[in-house]
Design an enzyme around this catalytic site. Structure first.
Site, short mmCIF file in Angstrom:
data_model
loop_
_atom_site.label_atom_id
_atom_site.label_comp_id
_atom_site.label_asym_id
_atom_site.label_seq_id
_atom_site.Cartn_x
_atom_site.Cartn_y
_atom_site.Cartn_z
CE LYS A 25 -3.25 0.73 2.94
NZ LYS A 25 -3.85 0.75 4.30
NE ARG A 30 5.66 7.08 1.02
CZ ARG A 30 4.84 6.67 1.98
NH1 ARG A 30 3.91 5.75 1.72
NH2 ARG A 30 4.94 7.17 3.21
N GLY A 96 -6.10 8.14 5.20
CA GLY A 96 -5.26 9.21 5.73
C GLY A 96 -4.00 9.38 4.91
CB SER A 168 4.36 10.81 10.84
OG SER A 168 3.49 10.65 9.73
CG ASP A 316 0.58 0.32 9.54
OD1 ASP A 316 -0.07 1.12 10.24
OD2 ASP A 316 1.04 0.63 8.42
CE LYS A 343 -1.28 4.53 12.86
NZ LYS A 343 -0.60 4.96 11.62
NE ARG A 347 -5.51 0.38 13.35
CZ ARG A 347 -4.88 0.63 12.21
NH1 ARG A 347 -3.57 0.86 12.22
NH2 ARG A 347 -5.53 0.64 11.07
NE ARG A 389 -2.62 -1.47 9.09
CZ ARG A 389 -2.17 -1.95 7.95
NH1 ARG A 389 -2.13 -3.26 7.74
NH2 ARG A 389 -1.75 -1.14 7.00
#
Length: 430
Positions: A25, A30, A96, A168, A316, A343, A347, A389
């Site tokens: 992903k 990108r 996001g 980040s 993740d 997230k 989570r 997730r």
């Protein structure tokens, strides 16, 4: 399996077989964005099948970038550095990644645009990109607390020497993308090394990017050139299969053509330290990204503690590691993971709530979890909280529980991996 939104997970004996995963992903996002502002036609095989990456493609089309599916590849006609002023707002869906990284490109465009998302994305804070992009000269307005929708009026950008307060990769990528449209050198320093797909993607498209310690810099005004490539399999999606195989001594799984980027493959080191049998073969590099074949064998799982740079590298993958923690001998402790609270869902709270529903003892902390090992879990009603997730993590936990586990709102998995449940079922032996 029942309805689209409820999936029933039955206990398994082990996992056996081989698979190839949809494209990563992070790289898909990108490459698509850079393909849109490159010169020439970019051809991407094995593009992510997730809804998040589809959101990026939808936004690019609204910005005048033409693309099509051709022979199992996405072909993107680059427009060069100038996108088209959009006739409607840009729908980022649940993504996001789309909103944060595309904002960097839009900051350098001579027009105004608006980015919005679904209910979940509308709650996620965007101040981390708003503040530095405003310093570069973009005009950005948002809802209270820096939340979407974002309105961006781009134009002539100044360079920035920016120390990121929170690690980040998406914020770093957004600022490097904006740096392409500024005069001079833009420098971004991160508190901890994060995944470097942004830097590597820029290099793949012909830009020069320099790294010095924890700082990355890019010179403005560089032209990007189209590429043709196949995107390696998504290692974050692989985490669910690696952990599922790791639960059962006797499992034997092969994952072909998987992303092996060192800033992501830390997951393999962590699983090895947990006791999972993992070997990697056929490693090769393409467009600066490593890929290889991973063989997994289930063994007895020990336990581990995650903190600092490891937590940042595995942000993740933490939900699935936490979901299998009760089955380990010594348990798993996770610290420095406050980021998980903002997230797609909170989570930390979601994992704690679902593990307790399955009968586990869990200590929930502000920045993480402590989950003792040696526990038995029972099948239960699980809520995905609309988070892909969480849905996939508890599908894994349910494989070794006593009795059936019912996952509500399981269709959240389409965000990253639409075929997840069918793929898992095809590898499961009972």
């Amino acid at each position: 399996m029942n309805s689209k939104s409820t999936v029933v997970i039955r206990p398994a004996r082990n996992l056996v077989g081989s698979l190839r995963l949809p494209g990563d992903k992070s790289i898909s996002h990108r490459y698509a964005m850079l393909g849109g502002i490159a010169e020439g036609a970019t051809r991407l095989e094995n593009f992510s099948t997730g809804a998040d990456c589809a959101s990026t493609l939808v936004c690019l089309r609204t910005l005048g970038v033409e693309w099509e599916m051709k022979d199992n590849a996405i072909v993107i006609q680059g427009r060069g550095s100038k996108l088209q002023s959009p006739l409607s707002a840009l729908d980022c869906g649940n993504s996001g990644s789309t909103m944060r990284m595309l904002s960097g490109i839009l900051a350098g465009q001579e027009f105004g645009s608006e980015l919005f998302g679904d209910e979940s994305l509308s709650r996620r804070p965007m101040a981390r990109i708003i503040t530095p992009l405003q310093s570069m000269g973009a005009k950005i307005t948002a809802q209270d607390g820096g939340r979407p929708p974002l309105r961006i009026v781009g134009g002539h950008l100044k360079t920035i020497d920016y120390k990121m307060p929170v690690a980040s990769a998406q914020v770093k990528t957004s600022l490097l993308f904006a740096g392409l449209f500024a005069e001079g050198d833009t420098r971004v320093e991160e508190p901890l090394r994060t995944r470097d797909h942004g830097e590597l993607a820029l290099r793949a498209f012909g830009a020069e990017v320099e790294r010095n310690g924890n700082a990355v810099s890019i010179s403005g005004g560089q032209k990007l050139h189209a590429i043709e490539t196949a995107i390696p399999g998504d290692i974050s999606s692989a985490a669910f299969f690696l952990c599922a195989a790791g639960l059962f001594p006797g499992s034997s799984l092969v994952i072909h053509d998987l992303l092996m980027n060192p800033t992501r493959a830390r997951l393999l080191d962590i699983l090895i330290s947990l006791g999972v049998g993992i070997s990697v073969t056929q490693v090769e590099e393409q467009h600066h990204e490593l890929r290889g074949t991973v063989q997994v064998e289930g063994k007895t799982l020990r336990g581990l503690s995650l903190a600092g740079a490891d937590t940042a590298a595995l942000i993740d993958e933490i939900p699935v590691l936490a979901a299998i923690a009760p089955y380990t001998e010594q348990g798993i402790e996770i610290r420095d993971a406050r980021e998980l609270r903002v997230k797609e869902s909170d989570r930390i709270a979601a994992v704690a709530s679902n593990l307790r529903a399955m009968g586990a003892q869990v200590e929930e902390r502000e920045d993480g979890l402590k989950i003792p090992g040696g526990q038995k879990l029972r099948g239960a009603e699980i809520d995905s909280f609309g988070d892909h997730r969480i849905a996939m993590a508890f599908a894994v936990a349910g494989l070794r529980a006593d009795g059936e586990t019912r996952i509500q709102r399981a269709d959240a998995a389409v965000i990253s991996y639409p075929a997840f449940f069918e793929t898992m079922e095809s590898l499961t032996q009972r």
